[in-house]
Design an enzyme around this catalytic site. Structure first.
Site, PDB file in Angstrom:
ATOM      1  N   TRP A   1       0.836  -1.214   0.000  1.00  0.00           N
ATOM      2  CA  TRP A   1       0.000   0.000   0.000  1.00  0.00           C
ATOM      3  C   TRP A   1       0.857   1.243   0.000  1.00  0.00           C
ATOM      4  CZ3 TRP A   1      -3.618  -2.316  -1.973  1.00  0.00           C
ATOM      5  CH2 TRP A   1      -4.083  -3.538  -1.517  1.00  0.00           C
ATOM      6  N   ASP A   2       1.969   1.221   0.725  1.00  0.00           N
ATOM      7  CA  ASP A   2       2.898   2.337   0.635  1.00  0.00           C
ATOM      8  C   ASP A   2       3.386   2.516  -0.801  1.00  0.00           C
ATOM      9  OD1 ASP A   2       3.029   3.378   3.193  1.00  0.00           O
ATOM     10  OD2 ASP A   2       4.685   2.103   3.826  1.00  0.00           O
ATOM     11  N   LEU A   3       3.724   1.413  -1.436  1.00  0.00           N
ATOM     12  CA  LEU A   3       4.269   1.513  -2.794  1.00  0.00           C
ATOM     13  C   LEU A   3       3.213   2.043  -3.762  1.00  0.00           C
ATOM     14  CD1 LEU A   3       6.328  -1.825  -3.056  1.00  0.00           C
ATOM     15  CD2 LEU A   3       7.148   0.443  -2.399  1.00  0.00           C
TER      16      LEU A   3
END
Lengths: 409, 409
Positions: A163-165
């Protein structure tokens, strides 16, 4: 590294993965990305993995191609410097990317009062701006209960910070779209992007929320099997593992031929009333297929099995540790134009990728390393804000800015 | 859904996740994205999850906001129609996104001969253009050996198709950058993007290749523990699981207070010679911390524990299945402006997200559903290629194009 975005400047106030990745993505395409951090470094400055000297390999590699400004944000003068950089006039400037809880001087309204066409992209945790991080978002989005061994009880976290990516890349999309809009209309804007919304969006877009609403079901945990077709991991005679993927009619036919299982596949079709050309039917008899195909792998080495599968045009991949990636994968080397080998101060010589985007008209250049913390403080103050050496010296003396962390020099 | 990219048209020839996500991302920002498929659908038209009638919820939701053209690419006339759509004159057109192995009529050189400023973004598997998919790429990039329960042997696949998702978003970045370059210089180009390069780039950018090269180590498999700090899953008295994340000094202090463990934390610091304000020290004593904190969770319900942690400002998230997401999460509803509830033909009424990007100057509109296969064939031929009803009827009769799949109507 390429130069397709030369002429855009982005000021980045960030920590951890999403915002730093968004900035790095644009920096590796030639944008001038200035990351500002507290003197001594922000929350992610020592994030693992680190060297024996406690220098963060993560921080260095996640900030490739950026310039670094170390500044004391606790002092009004430090905040004014950052604000001045953000609102600097000119079509190339006026873009601010952040996932920090910024002080009032750096909020959208204050900055907009100084530059009316400001673009500010703010990454927030939840849609209501409450805090969330990749791990807490991932917990809430279903994936940990379908990841992991079939018989395992309890959640299995993604180690990949997916999700960060995806949020960081979406931030880069948002900045490019907002810059395009400003170029055409003169209008800047505040853009908000919630990490959790990114996860909801993608989970829904893969069909898993609709599955619950329409079918009343949640897809099961199925270990390493691929959902709705035939594919999984197999062990070879030399103790290695291999991922096999069958998604087309051609694949299943070729797999029958290369494993000498064509007749067995046909018997299975008759016995179970299935057609192995159909994905859903392959899924139905996947345990039988796993047994048959597993037996074939069991007396082949990884090299033998891989060569046979490649010759037959079947999709496969060897499982590799990070170490095996570096040691075995011919693409993980400077033979792949993605990579250069770059001396990273405080770290050492490491394989360093440029942008994965290969633009024919804006060709790849040697990848650029990450900055040392504060490495560009002086040149940023001089070149962008027009400060004199005396002014800059005074800011150092007062502890408002700092140069490169000599421990990493 | 918003309209920030209104005025861009992208022709998309795609299957599976990466290219369709790239196109959908831009469609949800107002670009006119025309996905062409074989009559009867391409390789991903029945991809799971599906309804009881075998209509793909995946396909519908991954193509939201696009127009659909069903065309027979096996006939020269079908290929010429697609080529004409791609090379249509005008600043809005001339953009082609694909991850298919396209016929010669649709390769870059042939199309460029018809429109010299063509932008074509081609997603390939490996950097040498050999085939690879998310599962085979993921196997090769280290993650399956660090994902999953600590004592598990063998690889654990990501279920989240992280490389497809990041590659698709990177494709959207590439198209926006190339369109920006064309607007400024008049120059189009071929852009190549390798799925495997996306994975190498991000794995390296998180520091894991440098870790091998500098430290000679590979990070271990550590179950649900967070690497290099303190955070993991805990079980509550009502049999639910919770993710706890401690990344700051404030967090560990607040956690001690809310759990009444401040004194125990201090004893632990003295006994082990650590400082729990330091991430690496929390990591060192994580097993002890897990035991202490786990005991606190064991006699709290999910609701009790969650409320206490929220009040204390500590990062946490409940683990939820996809079903629990839909049933429990207040953000997974039309109360969240990300979502609308949309009637999807052949599927039913489902929660449908728009773009996660919230542009103040280009406000959110109701999310748009996915198309029916071939739903827009006639309007595309008429409006863009200027064909008469007679021409279009003739193409239907000859089996060159088709309208919406009535089974899904």
């Amino acid at each position: 590294m390429n130069n397709i975005l030369r002429g855009i400047r982005i000021v980045e106030g960030s920590a951890f993965v999403a915002a730093p990745l968004g900035g790095m993505t644009l920096a590796q395409m030639g944008a001038d990305v200035i990351r500002f951090d507290l003197i001594g470094g922000g929350l992610d400055y020592k994030r693992w993995p680190v060297t024996a000297d406690d220098n963060s390999i993560y921080w260095a590699t996640m900030n490739k191609g950026k310039r670094s400004l170390a500044v004391n944000l606790r002092e009004p003068e430090g905040r004014e410097i950052v604000a001045a950089l953000i609102v600097k006039p000119g079509p190339e400037a006026g873009i601010f990317l952040t996932n920090l809880q910024v002080p009032p001087t750096l909020d959208y309204d204050s900055l907009k009062a100084k530059r009316s066409d400001l673009i500010m992209l703010k990454i927030i945790g939840n849609p209501d701006a409450s805090v969330a991080v990749d791990y807490t978002v991932n917990a809430r989005t279903g994936w940990p209960y379908v990841t992991g061994p079939e018989n395992h009880k309890g959640p299995v976290n993604n180690v990949l910070p997916g999700w960060d990516l995806t949020c960081g890349l979406t931030a880069a999309i948002g900045l490019l779209a907002a810059e395009r809009h400003r170029t055409r209309t003169g209008e800047g804007q505040l853009v908000k992007l919630s990490l959790a919304d990114t996860a909801y969006h993608l989970t829904a877009s893969l069909g898993y929320l609709g599955d619950v609403q329409i079918n009343g079901t949640t897809r099961p945990r199925i270990g390493n099997d691929m959902y709705g077709t035939f594919g999984r991991d197999f062990t070879t005679s030399d103790g290695r593992e291999i991922m096999l993927v069958v998604v087309t009619r051609r694949h299943i036919k070729a797999l029958g031929e290369v494993t000498n299982l064509t007749a067995c596949f046909h018997e299975l079709e008759l016995a179970r009333g299935v057609d192995l050309n159909l994905e859903a039917d392959r899924w139905k008899v996947r345990h039988e297929l796993n047994d048959m195909v597993g037996a074939w792998f069991a007396d082949k080495t990884l090299a033998e099995a891989g060569e046979a599968l490649s010759d037959a045009g079947i999709l496969w991949g060897p499982f590799r540790t990070y170490k095996q990636m570096v040691e075995e994968d011919p693409f993980v080397s400077t033979d792949n134009p993605l990579f250069g080998e770059v001396e990273q101060p405080g770290i050492g010589r490491i394989l360093t990728p440029g942008s994965p985007l290969d633009f024919a008209a804006n060709p790849r250049m040697e990848p650029t390393r990450g900055p040392m913390l504060g490495e560009h403080s002086d040149e940023i103050l001089a070149d962008i804000l027009g400060m004199s050496d005396g002014d800059i010296g005074r800011l150092h003396d007062k502890g408002i800015v700092a140069g490169p962390d000599t421990a990493c020099g």
